[in-house]
Design a protein around this motif. Structure first.
Motif, mmCIF file in Angstrom:
data_model
loop_
_atom_site.group_PDB
_atom_site.id
_atom_site.type_symbol
_atom_site.label_atom_id
_atom_site.label_comp_id
_atom_site.label_asym_id
_atom_site.label_seq_id
_atom_site.Cartn_x
_atom_site.Cartn_y
_atom_site.Cartn_z
ATOM 1 N N THR A 1 35.438 81.150 -103.850
ATOM 2 C CA THR A 1 35.864 80.026 -104.665
ATOM 3 C C THR A 1 35.154 79.290 -105.896
ATOM 4 N N GLY A 2 34.006 79.946 -105.760
ATOM 5 C CA GLY A 2 33.060 79.761 -107.172
ATOM 6 C C GLY A 2 31.687 79.964 -106.912
ATOM 7 N N TYR A 3 30.969 79.105 -107.701
ATOM 8 C CA TYR A 3 29.539 79.163 -107.375
ATOM 9 C C TYR A 3 28.920 77.675 -106.761
ATOM 10 N N HIS A 4 28.362 78.216 -105.677
ATOM 11 C CA HIS A 4 27.970 76.667 -104.876
ATOM 12 C C HIS A 4 26.343 76.615 -104.843
ATOM 13 N N ILE A 5 25.837 75.269 -104.907
ATOM 14 C CA ILE A 5 24.468 75.025 -104.920
ATOM 15 C C ILE A 5 24.641 73.834 -103.802
ATOM 16 N N LEU A 6 23.616 74.112 -102.850
ATOM 17 C CA LEU A 6 23.560 73.237 -101.622
ATOM 18 C C LEU A 6 22.168 72.734 -101.307
ATOM 19 N N PHE A 7 22.025 71.461 -101.048
ATOM 20 C CA PHE A 7 20.927 70.543 -101.000
ATOM 21 C C PHE A 7 20.828 70.269 -99.370
ATOM 22 N N SER A 8 20.342 70.817 -98.440
ATOM 23 C CA SER A 8 20.292 70.611 -97.138
ATOM 24 C C SER A 8 18.981 70.304 -96.657
ATOM 25 N N ASP A 9 18.853 69.141 -95.739
ATOM 26 C CA ASP A 9 17.571 68.737 -95.046
ATOM 27 C C ASP A 9 17.767 68.652 -93.432
ATOM 28 N N ASN A 10 16.710 68.355 -92.848
ATOM 29 C CA ASN A 10 16.959 67.991 -91.688
ATOM 30 C C ASN A 10 16.179 66.603 -91.116
ATOM 31 N N GLY A 11 16.778 65.686 -92.018
ATOM 32 C CA GLY A 11 16.205 64.434 -91.970
ATOM 33 C C GLY A 11 17.140 63.456 -91.017
ATOM 34 N N THR A 12 17.259 62.313 -91.367
ATOM 35 C CA THR A 12 17.942 61.294 -90.502
ATOM 36 C C THR A 12 19.439 61.325 -90.893
ATOM 37 N N LEU B 1 27.439 65.386 -114.478
ATOM 38 C CA LEU B 1 27.999 66.640 -114.175
ATOM 39 C C LEU B 1 29.519 66.878 -114.580
ATOM 40 N N ARG B 2 30.226 65.752 -114.424
ATOM 41 C CA ARG B 2 31.778 65.764 -114.587
ATOM 42 C C ARG B 2 32.047 65.542 -116.016
ATOM 43 N N TYR B 3 31.185 64.781 -116.613
ATOM 44 C CA TYR B 3 31.397 64.730 -118.312
ATOM 45 C C TYR B 3 31.053 66.248 -118.793
ATOM 46 N N PHE B 4 30.050 66.836 -118.083
ATOM 47 C CA PHE B 4 29.808 68.243 -118.741
ATOM 48 C C PHE B 4 30.786 69.457 -118.434
ATOM 49 N N TYR B 5 31.082 69.449 -117.092
ATOM 50 C CA TYR B 5 32.098 70.388 -116.627
ATOM 51 C C TYR B 5 33.531 70.155 -116.741
ATOM 52 N N ASN B 6 33.866 68.924 -116.648
ATOM 53 C CA ASN B 6 35.275 68.261 -116.592
ATOM 54 C C ASN B 6 35.650 68.544 -115.128
ATOM 55 N N ASP B 7 37.001 69.417 -115.118
ATOM 56 C CA ASP B 7 37.360 69.594 -113.820
ATOM 57 C C ASP B 7 36.720 70.888 -112.945
ATOM 58 N N GLN B 8 35.779 71.415 -113.482
ATOM 59 C CA GLN B 8 35.254 72.601 -112.806
ATOM 60 C C GLN B 8 34.058 72.053 -111.951
ATOM 61 N N THR C 1 33.403 75.855 -110.529
ATOM 62 C CA THR C 1 34.701 77.121 -110.579
ATOM 63 C C THR C 1 34.814 77.199 -112.088
ATOM 64 N N ASP C 2 35.164 78.489 -112.225
ATOM 65 C CA ASP C 2 35.424 79.113 -113.491
ATOM 66 C C ASP C 2 36.554 78.241 -113.884
ATOM 67 N N PRO C 3 36.785 78.214 -115.639
ATOM 68 C CA PRO C 3 35.466 78.789 -116.395
ATOM 69 C C PRO C 3 34.395 78.194 -116.609
ATOM 70 N N LEU C 4 33.276 78.613 -116.484
ATOM 71 C CA LEU C 4 31.923 77.760 -116.664
ATOM 72 C C LEU C 4 30.840 78.628 -117.842
ATOM 73 N N PRO C 5 30.331 77.688 -118.592
ATOM 74 C CA PRO C 5 29.539 78.083 -119.430
ATOM 75 C C PRO C 5 28.333 78.961 -119.267
ATOM 76 N N PHE C 6 28.006 79.833 -119.908
ATOM 77 C CA PHE C 6 26.975 80.988 -119.514
ATOM 78 C C PHE C 6 26.099 80.995 -120.816
ATOM 79 N N LEU C 7 24.955 81.454 -120.819
ATOM 80 C CA LEU C 7 23.886 81.574 -121.668
ATOM 81 C C LEU C 7 24.103 83.048 -122.140
#
Length: 585
Positions: free
Chosen positions: A500-511, A546-553, A573-579
């Motif tokens: 489905t695309g690139y995922h970045i997850l922030f997971s914790d064991n907090g409250t 992030l929405r301003y930068f990636y629009n609907d992606q 999700t693609d298309p994404l800008p890459f260096l």
């Protein structure tokens, strides 16, 4: 727009359209009619071929039974002896010879009985059998369906063909008779004259028009009349093509086909007049005419209806343009149309939407920029002064042997240097570096009960992103999810690619959070009308940037973990800008 102008602009060409439409309809009808006739002619060819195949199959079956019958005659000595008596004698001689030489064992070996049984088993497909000897005389046996049998003896050869074809044509199969003791010598011939109805009758429904089966002993009229065949046969026989058409006049056509079977030395000639083809397709032609008439008036009604609405549509376009001139872009939305006016309206709608988004985006970005510039002016510090001061403090800590404080100050200076020097758009690897330096500072602050793991896929490191959005997410955990009484507070940051695309997850064991609170937070994240505090750069601020930068992606998903804590998931999700490899930031 005045009604008079509408009338002159759109209704003046309606009569021309009607005439052109009628002309096109006539041409199209002629084309469709020609296709119908062509398809009917192809059906005629196919049906004739099917009928000819039926005749071939019937002949194959009959010939196989004839071969089986003759083989039985030659292999049964008693029947063969009786056959030779019959073949070479007249009626009186045959009967006398049979009575004089008939033994007890030959009483049942009666050749004429075998012939009768053969004809009955064939379903009376054979109407006559002619036995022609080398002496040019023949014995004949005639069979009728009623069971009557007629014998003729010693008929001269010159009279045979007049006897065979007194009826309305019949196919004759000829088989050579060898001497039993010397198969290389011929003692005569046997003619099997087929019953026309039984042999050829099954094929008759497949034939159109006039159909004739040509044989070496004469022509068999299957359908039609001999006069029609005589009129066209020469023209068909001299044609180079086995199927085709020829014209007897400007408006008269005749379709023909010629099929040949070399095994039985027969040819089938069939032809049909175009008028008969039209008659067979009369119902289809009638429906076609009705469809064309209905279609013509429906299209004409469509032209009238469309002409009445074109003027009002142009008026709407002009009104929308005038509204856009006044900055009222929301009034330019027009209904969809698949024509030149619809194209203008679509482009106008697209322009209005983009202008509205552009004005809105520029206004928000300009407002945020002004706020950021004001905050920067209020908190401006000379970077070099800060770096030098931090370096002095770090050196003093090293002087007294406190390496932990020295490392923390070094991380703080490095993080601040990256934040100040980096551009607003940077590779994800630089953003992860800032996050890592912040995490090390927090591990210094909570050395005993805080641990963080970062695992970002290497292929994601060149993805371009905005500066300073990952650190605030980690900071939120330390503010809201960190529990001082928990001996093991864990924060995991994972980046991976899926279908489905690139995922970045922030997971914790907090409250964690309640489901109602998560729903309310998600609603605030997707509501652009809600503004965040200028002193906050929390989750809502991060997601908006992030929405301003990636629009609907870009998409965000927040949920509680099964055991403890919660997860904030970002989906790119693609298309994404890459260096690119040769680019540097």
């Amino acid at each position: 727009m005045p009604p008079l102008f509408q009338h002159k602009m759109y209704y003046s060409g309606l009569i021309k359209k009607a005439i052109v439409l009628l002309f096109c309809a006539v041409l199209l009808f002629l084309f469709v009619a020609e296709q119908i006739i062509t398809n009917a002619a192809n059906s005629f060819y196919a049906s004739t071929a099917s009928g000819f195949e039926t005749i071939q199959n019937r002949l194959d079956y009959a010939v196989q039974r004839i071969d089986f019958f003759m083989n039985r005659v030659y292999t049964d000595e008693a029947i063969l002896t009786d056959f030779l008596r019959y073949f070479s004698h007249d009626a009186e001689s045959y009967l006398s010879s049979r009575l004089d030489h008939l033994s007890y064992d030959e009483k049942e070996s009666y050749f004429l009985r075998e012939c009768k049984n053969f004809v009955i088993e064939s379903g009376y497909q054979i109407s006559s059998i002619v036995f022609l000897s080398n002496e040019k005389t023949a014995n004949l046996i005639h069979y009728s369906k009623s069971g009557n049998i007629t014998f003729e003896f010693s008929v001269p050869e010159r009279d045979l063909f007049s006897l065979q074809y007194d009826t309305d044509g019949a196919y004759t199969y000829v088989k050579t008779l060898p001497y039993p003791n010397d198969v290389s010598q011929e003692m005569g011939k046997i003619f099997f004259i087929f019953n026309k109805e039984e042999t050829l009758g099954r094929a008759l429904p497949s034939f159109w028009g006039t159909t004739v089966l040509e044989t070496q002993y004469g022509n068999i009229i299957l359908t039609g009349s001999k006069e029609e065949y005589d009129n066209y046969s020469m023209q068909i026989l001299t044609s180079d093509s086995v199927t085709g058409e020829f014209r007897s006049s400007l408006f008269s056509r005749t379709y023909y086909t010629r099929l040949t079977d070399k095994q039985y030395n027969v040819s089938l000639i069939s032809f049909v007049d175009a008028a008969d083809v039209y008659q067979k397709q009369a119902t289809l032609f009638l429906y076609t005419i009705l469809i064309f008439i209905c279609g013509y008036f429906l299209i004409l009604f469509y032209f009238v209806h469309r002409s009445r609405h074109d003027a009002s549509f142009v008026s709407d376009i002009i009104a929308s343009i005038n509204a856009a001139k006044q900055g009222e872009f929301t009034r330019t939305i027009l209904r969809k149309r698949n024509d030149e006016f619809g194209l203008i309206a679509e482009e106008l709608n697209d322009m209005s939407e983009k202008m509205n988004d552009y004005v809105k985006k520029e206004f928000i970005l300009k407002l945020d920029q002004e706020k950021a510039e004001m905050a920067a002016l209020q908190n401006q510090i000379d970077p070099h002064f800060l770096y030098n001061t931090l370096e002095i403090i770090r050196s003093r800590a090293l002087l007294y042997g406190n390496t932990e404080v020295s490392d923390a100050i070094s991380n703080l200076g490095s993080m601040y240097r990256h934040i100040v020097r980096a551009k607003s758009e940077l590779p994800l690897s630089d953003e992860v570096t800032i996050l890592d330096e912040y995490i090390r500072l927090m591990e210094f602050k909570y050395p005993d009960n805080f641990c963080c793991q970062i695992d970002i896929a290497e292929e994601m490191m060149t993805m371009m992103t905005v500066k300073l959005w990952m650190q605030p997410i980690a900071e939120n955990f330390l503010k809201h999810g960190f529990r001082p009484d928990n001996p093991y507070n864990l924060l995991m940051i994972v980046g991976e690619r899926t279908e489905t695309g690139y995922h970045i997850l922030f997971s914790d064991n907090g409250t964690g959070m309640s489901e109602e609170a998560i729903a309310a937070l998600s609603e605030r994240l997707h509501d652009e009308s809600l503004q965040t505090s200028s002193a906050s750069i929390g989750l809502q601020n991060v997601y908006r940037r992030l929405r301003y930068f990636y629009n609907d992606q870009i998409a965000i998903n927040i949920y509680n973990n099964k055991e403890a804590g919660m997860t904030v998931e970002f989906l790119f999700t693609d298309p994404l800008p890459f260096l690119e490899e040769n680019e540097h930031v």
